[in-house]
Scaffold this motif. Structure first.
Motif, PDB file in Angstrom:
ATOM      1  N   ASN A 214     -45.225 -14.240 -12.730  1.00 34.29           N
ATOM      2  CA  ASN A 214     -46.110 -15.245 -13.533  1.00 34.29           C
ATOM      3  C   ASN A 214     -47.221 -15.542 -12.448  1.00 34.29           C
ATOM      4  O   ASN A 214     -48.376 -15.640 -12.789  1.00 34.29           O
ATOM      5  N   PHE A 215     -46.837 -15.730 -11.291  1.00 31.05           N
ATOM      6  CA  PHE A 215     -48.023 -15.867 -10.356  1.00 31.05           C
ATOM      7  C   PHE A 215     -48.923 -14.830 -10.269  1.00 31.05           C
ATOM      8  O   PHE A 215     -50.371 -14.701 -10.161  1.00 31.05           O
ATOM      9  N   LEU A 216     -48.351 -13.618 -10.222  1.00 25.67           N
ATOM     10  CA  LEU A 216     -49.280 -12.215 -10.287  1.00 25.67           C
ATOM     11  C   LEU A 216     -50.260 -12.314 -11.487  1.00 25.67           C
ATOM     12  O   LEU A 216     -51.345 -11.932 -11.559  1.00 25.67           O
ATOM     13  N   ARG A 217     -49.799 -12.735 -12.485  1.00 21.46           N
ATOM     14  CA  ARG A 217     -50.554 -12.954 -14.154  1.00 21.46           C
ATOM     15  C   ARG A 217     -51.760 -13.852 -13.657  1.00 21.46           C
ATOM     16  O   ARG A 217     -53.039 -13.654 -14.312  1.00 21.46           O
ATOM     17  N   GLU A 218     -51.706 -14.861 -12.818  1.00 19.42           N
ATOM     18  CA  GLU A 218     -52.593 -15.872 -12.484  1.00 19.42           C
ATOM     19  C   GLU A 218     -53.904 -15.174 -11.559  1.00 19.42           C
ATOM     20  O   GLU A 218     -54.906 -15.767 -11.318  1.00 19.42           O
ATOM     21  N   MET A 219     -53.491 -14.246 -10.908  1.00 23.67           N
ATOM     22  CA  MET A 219     -54.433 -13.636  -9.759  1.00 23.67           C
ATOM     23  C   MET A 219     -55.788 -13.166 -10.501  1.00 23.67           C
ATOM     24  O   MET A 219     -55.553 -12.573 -11.671  1.00 23.67           O
ATOM     25  N   ARG A 220     -56.772 -13.228  -9.852  1.00 21.76           N
ATOM     26  CA  ARG A 220     -57.970 -12.836 -10.365  1.00 21.76           C
ATOM     27  C   ARG A 220     -58.879 -12.187  -9.325  1.00 21.76           C
ATOM     28  O   ARG A 220     -58.459 -12.178  -8.035  1.00 21.76           O
ATOM     29  N   CYS A 221     -59.702 -11.055  -9.758  1.00 20.18           N
ATOM     30  CA  CYS A 221     -60.456 -10.235  -8.858  1.00 20.18           C
ATOM     31  C   CYS A 221     -61.099 -11.135  -7.887  1.00 20.18           C
ATOM     32  O   CYS A 221     -61.863 -12.235  -8.186  1.00 20.18           O
ATOM     33  N   GLY A 222     -61.140 -10.882  -6.541  1.00 18.56           N
ATOM     34  CA  GLY A 222     -61.721 -11.654  -5.564  1.00 18.56           C
ATOM     35  C   GLY A 222     -60.909 -12.448  -4.737  1.00 18.56           C
ATOM     36  O   GLY A 222     -61.542 -13.166  -3.717  1.00 18.56           O
ATOM     37  N   ASP A 223     -59.691 -12.834  -5.233  1.00 22.58           N
ATOM     38  CA  ASP A 223     -58.886 -13.860  -4.755  1.00 22.58           C
ATOM     39  C   ASP A 223     -58.524 -13.242  -3.358  1.00 22.58           C
ATOM     40  O   ASP A 223     -58.110 -12.105  -3.311  1.00 22.58           O
ATOM     41  N   VAL A 224     -58.450 -14.129  -2.380  1.00 26.05           N
ATOM     42  CA  VAL A 224     -57.724 -13.755  -0.943  1.00 26.05           C
ATOM     43  C   VAL A 224     -56.489 -13.860  -0.926  1.00 26.05           C
ATOM     44  O   VAL A 224     -55.824 -14.625  -1.436  1.00 26.05           O
ATOM     45  N   VAL A 225     -55.547 -12.866  -0.451  1.00 24.58           N
ATOM     46  CA  VAL A 225     -54.242 -12.589  -0.443  1.00 24.58           C
ATOM     47  C   VAL A 225     -53.745 -12.577   1.200  1.00 24.58           C
ATOM     48  O   VAL A 225     -54.416 -11.788   1.889  1.00 24.58           O
ATOM     49  N   LEU A 226     -53.035 -13.536   1.591  1.00 23.93           N
ATOM     50  CA  LEU A 226     -52.469 -13.312   2.928  1.00 23.93           C
ATOM     51  C   LEU A 226     -51.153 -12.602   2.878  1.00 23.93           C
ATOM     52  O   LEU A 226     -50.304 -12.559   1.887  1.00 23.93           O
ATOM     53  N   ILE A 227     -51.045 -11.561   3.836  1.00 24.35           N
ATOM     54  CA  ILE A 227     -49.978 -10.638   3.845  1.00 24.35           C
ATOM     55  C   ILE A 227     -48.864 -10.961   5.005  1.00 24.35           C
ATOM     56  O   ILE A 227     -49.180 -11.234   6.135  1.00 24.35           O
ATOM     57  N   GLN A 228     -47.831 -11.182   4.228  1.00 27.15           N
ATOM     58  CA  GLN A 228     -46.652 -11.774   5.327  1.00 27.15           C
ATOM     59  C   GLN A 228     -45.615 -10.803   5.294  1.00 27.15           C
ATOM     60  O   GLN A 228     -45.143 -10.375   4.516  1.00 27.15           O
ATOM     61  N   HIS A 229     -45.311 -10.392   6.588  1.00 26.64           N
ATOM     62  CA  HIS A 229     -44.028  -9.240   6.848  1.00 26.64           C
ATOM     63  C   HIS A 229     -43.055 -10.175   7.054  1.00 26.64           C
ATOM     64  O   HIS A 229     -43.017 -11.272   7.520  1.00 26.64           O
ATOM     65  N   SER A 230     -41.756  -9.891   6.136  1.00 23.86           N
ATOM     66  CA  SER A 230     -40.787 -10.480   5.989  1.00 23.86           C
ATOM     67  C   SER A 230     -39.487  -9.502   6.419  1.00 23.86           C
ATOM     68  O   SER A 230     -39.949  -8.185   6.557  1.00 23.86           O
ATOM     69  N   SER A 231     -38.160  -9.938   6.207  1.00 21.06           N
ATOM     70  CA  SER A 231     -37.095  -9.260   6.607  1.00 21.06           C
ATOM     71  C   SER A 231     -37.267  -8.502   7.807  1.00 21.06           C
ATOM     72  O   SER A 231     -36.886  -7.095   8.123  1.00 21.06           O
ATOM     73  N   CYS A 232     -37.793  -9.019   8.780  1.00 18.25           N
ATOM     74  CA  CYS A 232     -38.059  -8.515   9.861  1.00 18.25           C
ATOM     75  C   CYS A 232     -37.789  -9.261  11.352  1.00 18.25           C
ATOM     76  O   CYS A 232     -37.473 -10.456  11.020  1.00 18.25           O
ATOM     77  N   LYS A 233     -38.021  -8.898  12.477  1.00 20.05           N
ATOM     78  CA  LYS A 233     -37.726  -9.702  13.618  1.00 20.05           C
ATOM     79  C   LYS A 233     -38.290 -10.914  13.896  1.00 20.05           C
ATOM     80  O   LYS A 233     -37.525 -11.953  13.688  1.00 20.05           O
ATOM     81  N   VAL A 234     -39.730 -10.815  13.356  1.00 19.90           N
ATOM     82  CA  VAL A 234     -40.386 -12.222  13.617  1.00 19.90           C
ATOM     83  C   VAL A 234     -41.311 -12.019  12.248  1.00 19.90           C
ATOM     84  O   VAL A 234     -42.334 -11.710  12.166  1.00 19.90           O
ATOM     85  N   PRO A 235     -40.717 -12.740  11.284  1.00 24.14           N
ATOM     86  CA  PRO A 235     -41.419 -12.899  10.008  1.00 24.14           C
ATOM     87  C   PRO A 235     -42.708 -13.540  10.214  1.00 24.14           C
ATOM     88  O   PRO A 235     -42.743 -14.669  10.916  1.00 24.14           O
ATOM     89  N   ALA A 236     -43.836 -13.178   9.736  1.00 21.38           N
ATOM     90  CA  ALA A 236     -45.090 -13.556  10.041  1.00 21.38           C
ATOM     91  C   ALA A 236     -46.219 -13.179   9.271  1.00 21.38           C
ATOM     92  O   ALA A 236     -46.263 -12.170   8.624  1.00 21.38           O
TER      93      ALA A 236
END
Length: 159
Positions: A36-58
């Protein structure tokens, strides 16, 4: 313009993979709230990428939504782990797709990765989806959350 946080396992699809394949379809999300959140995304919105399931999630970098959510093709591929016959049946019946995938374009890495532990310890983040719904793979970030994360990162989170 809104801000979002998306999680990815770096062994599966890292920020570096996004850089090489940009713009890339952000597929494989199989949680209804995240969808449902994906549905709300619009072109130009900024996305922070988080690495998860790893030694140091960040949080490791930034992307931008380059195309709004399309039907997730992996949900229609019987040999894919994300296959969902209900998604196929919905499409065949002319219904909206059950699973979606926006296209994200790589922007840049953060100058220093921002560990999730530092974010969770910050009082302004106490009510964030990132803290309250830690397993959610896609979530919006409000202005206060973005300001807090930018302060912790020591840099702007704008394109």
């Amino acid at each position: 313009m809104r801000h979002w946080l998306v999680k990815t396992e770096p062994d599966t699809f890292s920020l570096e993979d996004l850089r090489r394949e940009s713009p890339a379809l952000w597929d494989g999300v199989r949680n209804y709230q995240a969808r449902n959140f994906l549905r709300e995304m619009r072109c130009g919105d900024v996305v922070l990428i988080q690495h998860s399931s790893c030694k140091v999630p960040a949080i490791v970098g930034l992307a931008v939504v380059s195309e709004i959510a399309l039907p997730d093709p992996t949900a229609s591929q019987p040999d894919h782990a994300g296959f969902d016959p209900r998604h196929v049946a919905d499409l065949e019946a002319g219904k909206p797709p059950r699973w979606l995938a926006p296209r994200l374009a790589y922007l840049r890495p953060l100058s220093t990765t921002l560990p999730l532990s530092r974010i969770k310890a910050a009082p302004p983040m106490a009510e964030s989806h990132l803290v309250r719904r830690a397993r959610l793979s896609v979530m919006p970030l409000n202005e206060n959350e973005i300001a807090c994360i930018a302060s912790l990162a020591g840099e702007s989170l704008m394109p």
